[in-house]
Write a protein that holds these residues in place. Structure first.
Motif, PDB file in Angstrom:
ATOM      1  N   PHE A 162      -1.862   9.241 -11.800  1.00 37.10           N
ATOM      2  CA  PHE A 162      -1.402   8.140 -10.964  1.00 37.10           C
ATOM      3  C   PHE A 162       0.132   8.073 -10.883  1.00 37.10           C
ATOM      4  O   PHE A 162       0.669   7.235 -10.178  1.00 37.10           O
ATOM      5  CB  PHE A 162      -1.955   6.813 -11.508  1.00 37.10           C
ATOM      6  CG  PHE A 162      -1.993   5.698 -10.499  1.00 37.10           C
ATOM      7  CD1 PHE A 162      -2.667   5.839  -9.292  1.00 37.10           C
ATOM      8  CD2 PHE A 162      -1.348   4.505 -10.746  1.00 37.10           C
ATOM      9  CE1 PHE A 162      -2.702   4.816  -8.363  1.00 37.10           C
ATOM     10  CE2 PHE A 162      -1.374   3.463  -9.824  1.00 37.10           C
ATOM     11  CZ  PHE A 162      -2.055   3.616  -8.622  1.00 37.10           C
ATOM     12  N   ARG A 165      -2.509  -0.533  -9.248  1.00 34.73           N
ATOM     13  CA  ARG A 165      -3.619   0.156  -8.568  1.00 34.73           C
ATOM     14  C   ARG A 165      -4.560  -0.853  -7.911  1.00 34.73           C
ATOM     15  O   ARG A 165      -5.018  -0.649  -6.781  1.00 34.73           O
ATOM     16  CB  ARG A 165      -4.377   1.016  -9.583  1.00 34.73           C
ATOM     17  CG  ARG A 165      -5.358   2.000  -8.954  1.00 34.73           C
ATOM     18  CD  ARG A 165      -6.303   2.584 -10.008  1.00 34.73           C
ATOM     19  NE  ARG A 165      -5.628   3.137 -11.152  1.00 34.73           N
ATOM     20  CZ  ARG A 165      -5.491   4.442 -11.412  1.00 34.73           C
ATOM     21  NH1 ARG A 165      -5.991   5.322 -10.563  1.00 34.73           N
ATOM     22  NH2 ARG A 165      -4.889   4.851 -12.504  1.00 34.73           N
ATOM     23  N   THR A 204       3.420   3.805  -2.853  1.00 32.60           N
ATOM     24  CA  THR A 204       3.984   4.018  -4.183  1.00 32.60           C
ATOM     25  C   THR A 204       4.739   2.787  -4.661  1.00 32.60           C
ATOM     26  O   THR A 204       5.572   2.242  -3.933  1.00 32.60           O
ATOM     27  CB  THR A 204       4.939   5.227  -4.170  1.00 32.60           C
ATOM     28  OG1 THR A 204       4.208   6.391  -3.749  1.00 32.60           O
ATOM     29  CG2 THR A 204       5.514   5.482  -5.551  1.00 32.60           C
ATOM     30  N   MET A 236       0.132  -0.369 -14.729  1.00 33.22           N
ATOM     31  CA  MET A 236      -0.306   0.605 -13.739  1.00 33.22           C
ATOM     32  C   MET A 236      -1.659   0.205 -13.159  1.00 33.22           C
ATOM     33  O   MET A 236      -1.917   0.345 -11.954  1.00 33.22           O
ATOM     34  CB  MET A 236      -0.377   1.996 -14.374  1.00 33.22           C
ATOM     35  CG  MET A 236       0.981   2.585 -14.703  1.00 33.22           C
ATOM     36  SD  MET A 236       0.902   4.045 -15.784  1.00 33.22           S
ATOM     37  CE  MET A 236      -0.106   5.173 -14.818  1.00 33.22           C
ATOM     38  N   GLY A 237      -2.536  -0.316 -14.003  1.00 33.99           N
ATOM     39  CA  GLY A 237      -3.836  -0.786 -13.523  1.00 33.99           C
ATOM     40  C   GLY A 237      -3.696  -1.951 -12.564  1.00 33.99           C
ATOM     41  O   GLY A 237      -4.418  -2.033 -11.557  1.00 33.99           O
ATOM     42  N   ALA A 297      -1.441  -0.147  -4.816  1.00 34.19           N
ATOM     43  CA  ALA A 297      -0.646   1.047  -5.112  1.00 34.19           C
ATOM     44  C   ALA A 297      -1.516   2.295  -5.062  1.00 34.19           C
ATOM     45  O   ALA A 297      -2.647   2.310  -5.557  1.00 34.19           O
ATOM     46  CB  ALA A 297       0.004   0.926  -6.484  1.00 34.19           C
ATOM     47  N   THR A 298      -0.984   3.342  -4.453  1.00 33.67           N
ATOM     48  CA  THR A 298      -1.658   4.638  -4.455  1.00 33.67           C
ATOM     49  C   THR A 298      -1.028   5.594  -5.463  1.00 33.67           C
ATOM     50  O   THR A 298      -1.495   6.710  -5.653  1.00 33.67           O
ATOM     51  CB  THR A 298      -1.581   5.270  -3.059  1.00 33.67           C
ATOM     52  OG1 THR A 298      -0.209   5.386  -2.658  1.00 33.67           O
ATOM     53  CG2 THR A 298      -2.336   4.418  -2.045  1.00 33.67           C
ATOM     54  N   GLY A 299       0.032   5.146  -6.101  1.00 33.04           N
ATOM     55  CA  GLY A 299       0.718   5.912  -7.137  1.00 33.04           C
ATOM     56  C   GLY A 299       1.906   5.098  -7.617  1.00 33.04           C
ATOM     57  O   GLY A 299       2.276   4.084  -7.003  1.00 33.04           O
ATOM     58  N   HIS A 329       0.851  -1.190   0.000  1.00 33.66           N
ATOM     59  CA  HIS A 329       0.000   0.000   0.000  1.00 33.66           C
ATOM     60  C   HIS A 329       0.888   1.241   0.000  1.00 33.66           C
ATOM     61  O   HIS A 329       1.568   1.529   0.979  1.00 33.66           O
ATOM     62  CB  HIS A 329      -0.938  -0.016   1.217  1.00 33.66           C
ATOM     63  CG  HIS A 329      -1.885  -1.166   1.211  1.00 33.66           C
ATOM     64  ND1 HIS A 329      -3.031  -1.193   0.433  1.00 33.66           N
ATOM     65  CD2 HIS A 329      -1.845  -2.357   1.866  1.00 33.66           C
ATOM     66  CE1 HIS A 329      -3.656  -2.325   0.610  1.00 33.66           C
ATOM     67  NE2 HIS A 329      -2.966  -3.064   1.481  1.00 33.66           N
TER      68      HIS A 329
END
Length: 390
Positions: free
Chosen positions: A268, A239, A173, A235-236, A243-245, A171
């Motif tokens: 993101f 997420r 970056t 990236m999806g 991931a928060t970014g 949880h």
């Protein structure tokens, strides 16, 4: 009235016979047309070939060196620019790999280097070999002793393999690592330990046409113009798994892909790391054309052919155009002796970006070799950047 008949006029002198003109213009014109067709075909053929080289998917290995000798924890190699450079390097051959240490001897024709370790195989005199700046091979655990999970993330062309090296938590970056053209995930191993020490998860992705990955429909390399979709897909995945970014980390063509993904989904992205990135394909193709002694007009033809063959607009990959609008921090490594990618656009990109947005580090070495020439300095800069953006 005279009865004499008028004199008949003297007969006109006979005109010379009209000779038909020789038809020289048509054969001359035909020759010109034929020559133009041949020239066009030759230029077009060269352009087609050069464009084909740029988009070819090729994962073969080359071994241009020969091991002169190996004994007592050293290896003797021909003295070449790549064999005599200081720094961290590996020596690879068909069935093995060794990590090289410093130079300990040699003469004008040969260089003797210490062998730090033989990772696999055996060093054999006469074996074909190559210097490998990736340093490591295999997976994160075998290469670096790092725990990891082999995962797949969904993409437009099918399930895509990746390595997930967990951080202190999932949880927060994540770092998404994107290797270069015709490379593979092993290119990203050099940065993996630093990212892990920062406590950040690192997702090192394969993308279309990689070994073990789904192919694109045409099995051609699109210079990032379609491959960036796989970065968005990764990236999806991040997420969806906490991931928060993300920090996008791209080597060479992976840098072009990361910059395009930033433009497509900036919200993101927390930051970008670029190592010898392609920031203008047109300039890079010009550089590679020059290296092959192609006249400029032939390289221009090749670029037009390439655009047509894979449907790319090269101007869209001149990242200098977007630098003034950059809103995410960038760590940029360039190598002064890069013979693969044009460096000029990277310098211009850094100059045109808003003040303080780009940290530009110029190093010695060749393409994507900034880590190898000074790993400690490279990793200090990387960790400082990750601390800033995570």
């Amino acid at each position: 009235m005279s009865t004499e008949a008028p004199e008949s006029p003297a007969p006109a002198a006979p005109e010379p016979p009209v000779r038909p003109r020789r038809r020289r213009a048509r054969p001359l014109m035909a020759s010109v047309v034929a020559l133009a067709v041949l020239l066009f075909a030759a230029v077009g053929g060269i352009g087609w070939y050069f464009a084909g080289v740029a988009i070819e998917v090729d994962h073969s290995a080359e071994y241009p060196l020969s091991i002169v000798d190996a004994a007592d924890g050293t290896v003797t190699l021909p003295r070449e620019p790549e064999t005599e450079r200081p720094g961290e390097w590996a020596l690879v051959w068909k069935d093995g790999r060794a990590l090289l240490g410093p130079i300990v001897g040699g003469d004008e024709d040969r260089v003797v280097r210490k062998v730090s370790s033989v990772v696999s195989g055996s060093l054999v005199k006469g074996a074909p070999a190559a210097i490998d700046h990736w340093m490591y091979d295999g997976d994160p655990e075998r290469a670096l002793g790092l725990p990891f999970e082999s995962i797949t993330y969904p993409s437009q062309v099918g399930p895509m393999p990746a390595w997930l090296v967990p951080g202190s938590t999932l949880h927060g970056t994540w770092v998404i690592a994107v290797h270069g053209r015709n490379a593979d995930k092993a290119e990203t191993l050099r940065a993996m330990r630093s990212v892990h020490e920062m406590g950040l998860p690192m997702l090192s992705i394969a993308y279309r046409n990689d070994v073990g990955a789904p192919s694109s429909g045409d099995r051609k390399n699109h210079l990032g113009d379609t491959e960036w979709h796989d970065v968005i897909s990764a990236m999806g995945y991040a997420r969806a798994h906490g991931a928060t970014g993300v920090v996008l980390y791209g080597w060479s063509m992976g840098g072009a892909m990361a910059m395009t993904a930033l433009r497509k989904d900036p919200s993101f992205v927390r930051g970008i790391v670029l190592d010898s990135p392609v920031l203008d394909w047109s300039a890079t193709l010009d550089k590679q054309g020059d290296a092959r002694n192609l006249p400029g007009f032939m390289t221009d033809v090749a670029k037009r052919v390439l655009e047509w063959r894979i449907g790319i607009d090269l101007t869209d990959y001149d990242q200098r155009r977007y630098a003034p609008r950059l809103r995410r921090p960038v760590l940029l490594y360039t190598a002064r002796d890069d013979e693969t990618v044009a460096n000029g656009p990277a310098y211009t990109f850094a100059r045109k970006a808003p003040p303080g947005m780009v940290t530009h580090i110029s190093t010695l070495g060749g393409h994507t070799e900034s880590w190898n020439v000074d790993p400690a300095a490279y990793e200090r800069a990387l960790k400082a950047f990750l601390k800033r953006v995570s």
